[in-house]
Design a protein around this motif. Structure first.
Motif, PDB file in Angstrom:
ATOM      1  N   PHE A   2       0.839  -1.198   0.000  1.00 15.15           N
ATOM      2  CA  PHE A   2       0.000   0.000   0.000  1.00 15.15           C
ATOM      3  C   PHE A   2       0.873   1.247   0.000  1.00 15.15           C
ATOM      4  CE2 PHE A   2      -2.813  -3.006   2.499  1.00 15.15           C
ATOM      5  CZ  PHE A   2      -3.701  -3.230   1.457  1.00 15.15           C
ATOM      6  N   HIS A   3       0.412   2.291  -0.730  1.00 14.52           N
ATOM      7  CA  HIS A   3       1.125   3.576  -0.722  1.00 14.52           C
ATOM      8  C   HIS A   3       1.271   4.076   0.710  1.00 14.52           C
ATOM      9  CE1 HIS A   3       1.508   4.324  -4.983  1.00 14.52           C
ATOM     10  NE2 HIS A   3       0.221   4.101  -5.174  1.00 14.52           N
ATOM     11  N   SER A   4       0.191   3.960   1.485  1.00 16.41           N
ATOM     12  CA  SER A   4       0.178   4.429   2.863  1.00 16.41           C
ATOM     13  C   SER A   4      -0.480   3.361   3.730  1.00 16.41           C
ATOM     14  CB  SER A   4      -0.606   5.744   2.943  1.00 16.41           C
ATOM     15  OG  SER A   4      -0.713   6.166   4.273  1.00 16.41           O
ATOM     16  N   PRO A   5       0.303   2.587   4.482  1.00 13.65           N
ATOM     17  CA  PRO A   5      -0.282   1.542   5.318  1.00 13.65           C
ATOM     18  C   PRO A   5      -0.921   2.126   6.579  1.00 13.65           C
ATOM     19  CG  PRO A   5       2.088   1.528   5.564  1.00 13.65           C
ATOM     20  CD  PRO A   5       1.775   2.560   4.514  1.00 13.65           C
ATOM     21  N   ALA A   6      -2.018   1.496   7.013  1.00  9.74           N
ATOM     22  CA  ALA A   6      -2.640   1.874   8.278  1.00  9.74           C
ATOM     23  C   ALA A   6      -1.724   1.460   9.421  1.00  9.74           C
ATOM     24  CB  ALA A   6      -4.003   1.199   8.415  1.00  9.74           C
ATOM     25  N   ARG A   7      -1.872   2.133  10.543  1.00  7.93           N
ATOM     26  CA  ARG A   7      -1.099   1.817  11.741  1.00  7.93           C
ATOM     27  C   ARG A   7      -1.740   0.624  12.458  1.00  7.93           C
ATOM     28  NH1 ARG A   7      -2.695   5.677  14.615  1.00  7.93           N
ATOM     29  NH2 ARG A   7      -3.684   4.428  16.222  1.00  7.93           N
ATOM     30  N   THR A   8      -0.960  -0.282  12.985  1.00  2.36           N
ATOM     31  CA  THR A   8      -1.479  -1.413  13.748  1.00  2.36           C
ATOM     32  C   THR A   8      -2.321  -0.893  14.905  1.00  2.36           C
ATOM     33  OG1 THR A   8       0.428  -2.780  13.182  1.00  2.36           O
ATOM     34  CG2 THR A   8      -0.860  -3.453  15.100  1.00  2.36           C
ATOM     35  N   GLY A   9      -3.526  -1.426  15.053  1.00  3.64           N
ATOM     36  CA  GLY A   9      -4.428  -1.026  16.122  1.00  3.64           C
ATOM     37  C   GLY A   9      -5.345   0.129  15.774  1.00  3.64           C
ATOM     38  N   GLU A  10      -5.157   0.719  14.617  1.00  8.13           N
ATOM     39  CA  GLU A  10      -5.986   1.845  14.185  1.00  8.13           C
ATOM     40  C   GLU A  10      -7.401   1.377  13.844  1.00  8.13           C
ATOM     41  OE1 GLU A  10      -5.801   5.068  10.496  1.00  8.13           O
ATOM     42  OE2 GLU A  10      -4.144   3.681  10.808  1.00  8.13           O
ATOM     43  N   TRP A  11      -8.408   2.156  14.216  1.00  5.65           N
ATOM     44  CA  TRP A  11      -9.792   1.840  13.848  1.00  5.65           C
ATOM     45  C   TRP A  11      -9.949   1.912  12.338  1.00  5.65           C
ATOM     46  CZ3 TRP A  11     -12.367  -0.443  17.428  1.00  5.65           C
ATOM     47  CH2 TRP A  11     -12.224  -0.094  18.773  1.00  5.65           C
ATOM     48  N   CYS A  12     -10.719   0.982  11.758  1.00  8.22           N
ATOM     49  CA  CYS A  12     -10.855   0.901  10.306  1.00  8.22           C
ATOM     50  C   CYS A  12     -12.310   0.767   9.872  1.00  8.22           C
ATOM     51  CB  CYS A  12     -10.096  -0.317   9.775  1.00  8.22           C
ATOM     52  SG  CYS A  12      -8.306  -0.192   9.965  1.00  8.22           S
ATOM     53  N   ILE A  13     -12.561   1.216   8.664  1.00  3.18           N
ATOM     54  CA  ILE A  13     -13.829   1.003   7.971  1.00  3.18           C
ATOM     55  C   ILE A  13     -13.493   0.470   6.584  1.00  3.18           C
ATOM     56  CG2 ILE A  13     -15.073   2.791   9.265  1.00  3.18           C
ATOM     57  CD1 ILE A  13     -14.686   4.658   6.851  1.00  3.18           C
ATOM     58  N   SER A  14     -14.516   0.106   5.833  1.00  3.11           N
ATOM     59  CA  SER A  14     -14.274  -0.394   4.482  1.00  3.11           C
ATOM     60  C   SER A  14     -13.569   0.650   3.622  1.00  3.11           C
ATOM     61  CB  SER A  14     -15.601  -0.806   3.840  1.00  3.11           C
ATOM     62  OG  SER A  14     -15.450  -0.888   2.452  1.00  3.11           O
ATOM     63  N   GLY A  15     -14.114   1.855   3.586  1.00  2.00           N
ATOM     64  CA  GLY A  15     -13.504   2.922   2.803  1.00  2.00           C
ATOM     65  C   GLY A  15     -13.691   2.775   1.312  1.00  2.00           C
ATOM     66  N   GLY A  16     -14.691   1.993   0.899  1.00  4.93           N
ATOM     67  CA  GLY A  16     -14.955   1.812  -0.527  1.00  4.93           C
ATOM     68  C   GLY A  16     -15.341   3.093  -1.246  1.00  4.93           C
ATOM     69  N   PHE A  17     -15.817   4.083  -0.491  1.00  6.27           N
ATOM     70  CA  PHE A  17     -16.205   5.366  -1.101  1.00  6.27           C
ATOM     71  C   PHE A  17     -15.059   6.001  -1.860  1.00  6.27           C
ATOM     72  CE2 PHE A  17     -14.989   6.246   3.314  1.00  6.27           C
ATOM     73  CZ  PHE A  17     -13.977   7.173   3.131  1.00  6.27           C
ATOM     74  N   GLU A  18     -13.829   5.717  -1.461  1.00  5.30           N
ATOM     75  CA  GLU A  18     -12.659   6.297  -2.117  1.00  5.30           C
ATOM     76  C   GLU A  18     -12.598   5.910  -3.595  1.00  5.30           C
ATOM     77  OE1 GLU A  18      -7.794   6.002  -1.842  1.00  5.30           O
ATOM     78  OE2 GLU A  18      -8.965   5.554  -0.060  1.00  5.30           O
ATOM     79  N   PHE A  19     -13.217   4.801  -3.944  1.00  4.30           N
ATOM     80  CA  PHE A  19     -13.102   4.260  -5.299  1.00  4.30           C
ATOM     81  C   PHE A  19     -14.351   4.473  -6.146  1.00  4.30           C
ATOM     82  CE2 PHE A  19     -10.923   1.476  -2.169  1.00  4.30           C
ATOM     83  CZ  PHE A  19      -9.623   1.892  -2.435  1.00  4.30           C
ATOM     84  N   SER A  20     -15.290   5.283  -5.667  1.00  7.28           N
ATOM     85  CA  SER A  20     -16.590   5.396  -6.344  1.00  7.28           C
ATOM     86  C   SER A  20     -16.483   5.911  -7.777  1.00  7.28           C
ATOM     87  CB  SER A  20     -17.544   6.280  -5.534  1.00  7.28           C
ATOM     88  OG  SER A  20     -17.003   7.580  -5.384  1.00  7.28           O
ATOM     89  N   ASN A  21     -15.471   6.697  -8.082  1.00  5.95           N
ATOM     90  CA  ASN A  21     -15.331   7.234  -9.443  1.00  5.95           C
ATOM     91  C   ASN A  21     -14.194   6.592 -10.231  1.00  5.95           C
ATOM     92  OD1 ASN A  21     -17.442   9.111  -9.082  1.00  5.95           O
ATOM     93  ND2 ASN A  21     -16.058  10.462  -7.969  1.00  5.95           N
ATOM     94  N   TRP A  22     -13.701   5.458  -9.744  1.00  6.11           N
ATOM     95  CA  TRP A  22     -12.578   4.815 -10.400  1.00  6.11           C
ATOM     96  C   TRP A  22     -13.017   4.043 -11.634  1.00  6.11           C
ATOM     97  CZ3 TRP A  22      -7.892   2.717  -7.359  1.00  6.11           C
ATOM     98  CH2 TRP A  22      -7.420   3.710  -6.486  1.00  6.11           C
ATOM     99  N   SER A  23     -12.060   3.896 -12.568  1.00  7.00           N
ATOM    100  CA  SER A  23     -12.268   3.057 -13.747  1.00  7.00           C
ATOM    101  C   SER A  23     -11.122   2.049 -13.801  1.00  7.00           C
ATOM    102  CB  SER A  23     -12.268   3.923 -15.013  1.00  7.00           C
ATOM    103  OG  SER A  23     -10.976   4.484 -15.213  1.00  7.00           O
ATOM    104  N   GLN A  24     -11.175   1.150 -14.773  1.00  9.76           N
ATOM    105  CA  GLN A  24     -10.108   0.140 -14.911  1.00  9.76           C
ATOM    106  C   GLN A  24      -8.731   0.787 -15.011  1.00  9.76           C
ATOM    107  OE1 GLN A  24     -10.140  -3.110 -14.579  1.00  9.76           O
ATOM    108  NE2 GLN A  24     -12.358  -3.266 -14.334  1.00  9.76           N
ATOM    109  N   GLY A  25      -8.642   1.966 -15.608  1.00  4.51           N
ATOM    110  CA  GLY A  25      -7.363   2.655 -15.766  1.00  4.51           C
ATOM    111  C   GLY A  25      -6.724   3.062 -14.452  1.00  4.51           C
ATOM    112  N   ASP A  26      -7.547   3.180 -13.384  1.00  7.37           N
ATOM    113  CA  ASP A  26      -7.023   3.544 -12.070  1.00  7.37           C
ATOM    114  C   ASP A  26      -6.435   2.351 -11.332  1.00  7.37           C
ATOM    115  OD1 ASP A  26      -7.874   6.344 -12.035  1.00  7.37           O
ATOM    116  OD2 ASP A  26      -9.909   5.530 -11.967  1.00  7.37           O
ATOM    117  N   LEU A  27      -6.744   1.152 -11.803  1.00  2.00           N
ATOM    118  CA  LEU A  27      -6.395  -0.063 -11.066  1.00  2.00           C
ATOM    119  C   LEU A  27      -5.013  -0.579 -11.454  1.00  2.00           C
ATOM    120  CD1 LEU A  27      -9.840  -1.887 -11.171  1.00  2.00           C
ATOM    121  CD2 LEU A  27      -8.884  -0.430  -9.379  1.00  2.00           C
TER     122      LEU A  27
END
Length: 167
Positions: free
Chosen positions: A17-42
């Motif tokens: 990952f470009h920016s890894p989460a910190r161990t123990g950090e609270w997390c959510i899915s975070g799928g909203f970040e990809f709502s406007n992505w296309s195959q070219g972003d992957l």
């Protein structure tokens, strides 16, 4: 009420990952970040974040695994404020007050996902880009007491500012 914290079994997240989460950090899915992505972003590390990265709500880094952990309503409120501020800074929401209901909904979706799972259950996420947008699927891996003892996150009542400690 349960939410999930980032858990690491090795240092692979620091490489994928470009920016890894910190161990123990609270997390959510975070799928909203990809709502406007296309195959070219992957591509590269962005593809890895899309494919199976949970979003840390403190560093906004990604992690491959999360563990179900109890959370207090006060901690949910603090995370909602941080996530709402993230929506203002990164996504152009007009202000924190306007963004807070969306932040609370993201956190509620994660508490719903964690509900019914035992503490320390590991969760993974997989995303696919379909014609209808991003599709997320989740997998639960039951806690293996012997394997998780060294990683288990225990909540303490005397944690400063609502933060829990790893033991």
């Amino acid at each position: 009420m349960n939410l999930a914290r980032a858990i690491h079994f090795d240092d692979s997240d620091t490489r994928v990952f470009h920016s890894p989460a910190r161990t123990g950090e609270w997390c959510i899915s975070g799928g909203f970040e990809f709502s406007n992505w296309s195959q070219g972003d992957l591509v590269g590390k962005a593809r890895q974040a899309f494919t199976n990265g949970w979003l840390g709500v403190e560093t906004f880094g990604r992690t491959s695994f999360v563990a179900v952990t109890p959370i207090t309503p006060a901690e949910i409120a603090r995370l909602a404020d941080a996530l709402a501020a993230h929506f203002v800074t990164i996504y152009g929401a007009p202000d924190v007050e306007t963004a807070r209901p969306t932040a609370l909904e993201e956190l509620h979706q994660m508490t719903e996902l964690c509900a019914g799972h035992d503490i320390n259950t590991l969760l993974t996420v997989t995303r696919d880009l379909t014609e209808n947008g991003v599709r997320e699927s989740f997998r639960a891996l039951p806690p293996q007491a012997a394997a998780l003892d060294q990683f288990a996150i225990h909540v303490t009542d005397d944690a400063p500012h609502g933060h829990d400690h790893d033991h």
